[in-house]
Each structure stands twice: as structure tokens, then as C-alpha cells.
Design an enzyme around this catalytic site. Structure first.
Site, PDB file in Angstrom:
ATOM      1  N   ARG A 254       2.582  -6.164   9.413  1.00  0.00           N
ATOM      2  CA  ARG A 254       1.980  -4.974   9.893  1.00  0.00           C
ATOM      3  C   ARG A 254       2.323  -4.571  11.247  1.00  0.00           C
ATOM      4  NH1 ARG A 254      -3.942  -7.038   7.703  1.00  0.00           N
ATOM      5  NH2 ARG A 254      -4.245  -5.876   5.828  1.00  0.00           N
TER       6      ARG A 254
ATOM      7  N   ASN B 282      -1.910   0.408   6.828  1.00  0.00           N
ATOM      8  CA  ASN B 282      -1.527  -0.830   7.158  1.00  0.00           C
ATOM      9  C   ASN B 282      -0.482  -1.619   6.214  1.00  0.00           C
ATOM     10  OD1 ASN B 282      -3.415  -1.969   5.715  1.00  0.00           O
ATOM     11  ND2 ASN B 282      -4.694  -2.894   7.514  1.00  0.00           N
TER      12      ASN B 282
ATOM     13  N   THR C 163      -5.121  -6.808  10.956  1.00  0.00           N
ATOM     14  CA  THR C 163      -5.819  -5.639  10.152  1.00  0.00           C
ATOM     15  C   THR C 163      -5.040  -4.511  10.926  1.00  0.00           C
ATOM     16  OG1 THR C 163      -7.658  -6.645   9.333  1.00  0.00           O
ATOM     17  CG2 THR C 163      -7.461  -4.509   9.165  1.00  0.00           C
TER      18      THR C 163
ATOM     19  N   HIS D 177      -2.156  -5.410   1.638  1.00  0.00           N
ATOM     20  CA  HIS D 177      -3.585  -6.029   1.297  1.00  0.00           C
ATOM     21  C   HIS D 177      -3.359  -7.525   0.938  1.00  0.00           C
ATOM     22  CE1 HIS D 177      -7.282  -7.033  -0.387  1.00  0.00           C
ATOM     23  NE2 HIS D 177      -6.561  -7.705  -1.292  1.00  0.00           N
TER      24      HIS D 177
ATOM     25  N   TYR E   6     -12.445  -2.027  -4.113  1.00  0.00           N
ATOM     26  CA  TYR E   6     -12.824  -2.407  -2.803  1.00  0.00           C
ATOM     27  C   TYR E   6     -14.439  -2.506  -2.850  1.00  0.00           C
ATOM     28  CZ  TYR E   6      -8.422  -2.233  -0.396  1.00  0.00           C
ATOM     29  OH  TYR E   6      -7.087  -2.380  -0.078  1.00  0.00           O
TER      30      TYR E   6
ATOM     31  N   LYS F  85       0.720  -1.091  -0.095  1.00  0.00           N
ATOM     32  CA  LYS F  85       0.039   0.036   0.134  1.00  0.00           C
ATOM     33  C   LYS F  85       0.829   1.331  -0.008  1.00  0.00           C
ATOM     34  CE  LYS F  85      -3.996  -2.251   2.365  1.00  0.00           C
ATOM     35  NZ  LYS F  85      -4.909  -2.104   3.346  1.00  0.00           N
TER      36      LYS F  85
ATOM     37  N   GLU G 168      -9.520 -11.187  -7.583  1.00  0.00           N
ATOM     38  CA  GLU G 168      -8.616 -10.063  -7.365  1.00  0.00           C
ATOM     39  C   GLU G 168      -7.481 -10.148  -8.322  1.00  0.00           C
ATOM     40  OE1 GLU G 168      -7.926  -9.710  -3.411  1.00  0.00           O
ATOM     41  OE2 GLU G 168      -9.838  -9.029  -2.609  1.00  0.00           O
TER      42      GLU G 168
HETATM   43  P1  RTP Z   1      -6.935  -6.117   3.531  1.00  0.00           P
HETATM   44  O1  RTP Z   1      -8.217  -6.414   2.815  1.00  0.00           O
HETATM   45  O2  RTP Z   1      -6.398  -4.906   2.829  1.00  0.00           O
HETATM   46  O3  RTP Z   1      -6.061  -7.271   3.136  1.00  0.00           O
HETATM   47  O4  RTP Z   1      -7.147  -6.167   5.035  1.00  0.00           O
HETATM   48  P2  RTP Z   1      -8.087  -6.965   5.990  1.00  0.00           P
HETATM   49  O5  RTP Z   1      -8.828  -8.081   5.297  1.00  0.00           O
HETATM   50  O6  RTP Z   1      -7.408  -7.142   7.276  1.00  0.00           O
HETATM   51  O7  RTP Z   1      -9.067  -5.673   6.437  1.00  0.00           O
HETATM   52  P3  RTP Z   1     -10.830  -5.513   5.604  1.00  0.00           P
HETATM   53  O8  RTP Z   1     -11.576  -5.568   6.910  1.00  0.00           O
HETATM   54  O9  RTP Z   1     -10.816  -6.130   4.382  1.00  0.00           O
HETATM   55  O10 RTP Z   1     -10.352  -3.978   5.594  1.00  0.00           O
HETATM   56  C1  RTP Z   1      -9.739  -3.580   4.327  1.00  0.00           C
HETATM   57  C2  RTP Z   1      -8.837  -2.075   4.640  1.00  0.00           C
HETATM   58  O11 RTP Z   1      -9.616  -1.309   4.980  1.00  0.00           O
HETATM   59  C3  RTP Z   1      -8.974  -0.437   5.897  1.00  0.00           C
HETATM   60  N1  RTP Z   1      -9.628  -0.306   7.141  1.00  0.00           N
HETATM   61  N2  RTP Z   1      -9.827   0.634   7.867  1.00  0.00           N
HETATM   62  N3  RTP Z   1     -10.746   2.821   9.728  1.00  0.00           N
HETATM   63  C4  RTP Z   1     -11.093   1.523   9.983  1.00  0.00           C
HETATM   64  O12 RTP Z   1     -11.467   1.251  10.722  1.00  0.00           O
HETATM   65  C5  RTP Z   1     -10.676   0.629   8.661  1.00  0.00           C
HETATM   66  N4  RTP Z   1     -10.815  -0.752   8.920  1.00  0.00           N
HETATM   67  C6  RTP Z   1     -10.272  -1.470   7.951  1.00  0.00           C
HETATM   68  C7  RTP Z   1      -7.531  -1.000   5.992  1.00  0.00           C
HETATM   69  O13 RTP Z   1      -6.553  -0.490   5.175  1.00  0.00           O
HETATM   70  C8  RTP Z   1      -7.859  -2.571   5.653  1.00  0.00           C
HETATM   71  O14 RTP Z   1      -6.831  -3.359   5.563  1.00  0.00           O
HETATM   72 MG    MG Z   2      -9.941  -7.672   3.301  1.00  0.00          MG
END
Ligand code: RTP
Ligand code: MG
Length: 139
Positions: free
Chosen positions: A103, A113, A92, A116, A50, A10, A127
Site C-alpha cells: 500500500r 488501496n 489500510t 485486500h 463486503y 483491487k 472468504e
Molecule cells: P481489506 O479488508 O480490504 O483488506 O482492508 P482493511 O482490513 O485494511 O480495511 P477494512 O477496514 O476492512 O476496510 C475495507 C476496505 O474499505 C475501504 N475503506 N474505505 N473511505 C474510507 O474511509 C474507507 N475505509 C476503508 C478500503 O478499500 C478498505 O481496504
Molecule cells: Mg478488512
């Protein structure tokens, strides 16, 4: 079972010149980088990628962050690549990420973070196809 997953380094990580250190974590875990390119995403691309999160409160901020600088999109290949990559990435929220994970070591915040990774083999296929033609992936 050999599997592929989509990884994105990222903008917070490319800005701090961490691409090599992050790639070393993947390779040390047994994941092979079988496709890779550096891109400046457009707003439309970020919103499409997204799309599953479009009802979430963080959607607009996340898309703005993802276009704030270059990303490196990659296909990682290896045994159980989806789960293995998520182990290497860590939780996350970096505050909850285990020691040694990408991370924990590099993320700035729950949003910035650093990486992805696809969350299932089915989503990985979608994807990967979003960013790569089959001929760009050399396993
Ligand atoms: P990713 O998709 O990026 O691999 O991460 P992940 O599965 O661990 O997290 P996900 O729930 O899919 O969320 C996608 C990305 O959104 C951002 N995020 N911001 N501000 C917030 O509360 C929040 N929660 C998630 C993060 O960049 C996360 O990786
Ligand atoms: Mg995710």
C-alpha cells in the site's frame, strides 16, 4: 503453522498493470500463490463479499470501486499467512503504511488501496470458499 488467506488485487492495481509487482511482494515474503483468477465482480458479489461492512459509511463507495474494473482473487499459503499478508499489505490508509509495503508503494487512497487480505483465519476460510472450489486450490 501453514495457513491460507484470501487476497484480492483491487481494480486500481489491475488498471495500472501492477499484478506482477504485487505478486512478487507476496512471493518475496514467503507466501505461495496456490490459486488465482481474474474476475469482473458483479454488484451483488461485491455487496455479499463486503457484507460485514454494510453499515459503514464507505460501503456503497467501496462496492462501486470494487466493480470498477477487474480484480485478481488469490489464495496465499505459508506460515502465518494471514498475519504475514497483512504485514506485506501495510496499513489500510497508505499515508500510514510502512515503507516497502504494497500500500505504501502502490495505493492511491484509503479506498483505492490496491489489495485486500483476510483479517483472521476464520474469515479467511469463509472468504476463500466465497471465490474458490477446493479443486481450484493446489497447494
Ligand atoms: P481489506 O479488508 O480490504 O483488506 O482492508 P482493511 O482490513 O485494511 O480495511 P477494512 O477496514 O476492512 O476496510 C475495507 C476496505 O474499505 C475501504 N475503506 N474505505 N473511505 C474510507 O474511509 C474507507 N475505509 C476503508 C478500503 O478499500 C478498505 O481496504
Ligand atoms: Mg478488512
Amino acid at each position: 503453522m501453514a495457513e491460507r488467506t484470501l487476497s484480492i488485487i483491487k481494480p486500481d492495481a489491475t488498471r495500472r498493470n501492477l499484478t506482477g509487482k504485487i505478486n512478487a511482494k507476496f512471493e518475496d515474503a514467503g507466501l505461495r500463490i496456490v490459486a488465482q483468477k481474474r474476475l469482473q465482480l458483479t454488484k451483488a458479489q461485491a455487496e455479499a463479499f463486503y457484507g460485514v461492512h454494510k453499515e459503514r459509511p464507505f460501503f456503497n463507495d467501496l462496492c462501486a470501486f470494487m466493480i470498477s474494473g477487474p480484480v485478481v482473487v488469490q489464495v496465499l499459503q505459508g506460515d502465518n499467512a494471514v498475519a504475514k499478508n497483512r504485514d506485506v499489505m501495510g496499513a489500510t490508509n497508505p499515508a500510514n503504511a510502512a515503507a516497502g509495503t504494497i500500500r505504501k508503494e502502490f495505493a492511491e487512497s484509503i479506498e483505492a488501496n490496491s489489495v485486500h487480505g483476510s483479517d483472521s483465519a476464520e474469515n479467511a476460510a469463509v472468504e476463500i470458499a466465497f471465490f474458490f472450489a477446493g479443486t481450484e486450490i493446489v497447494g
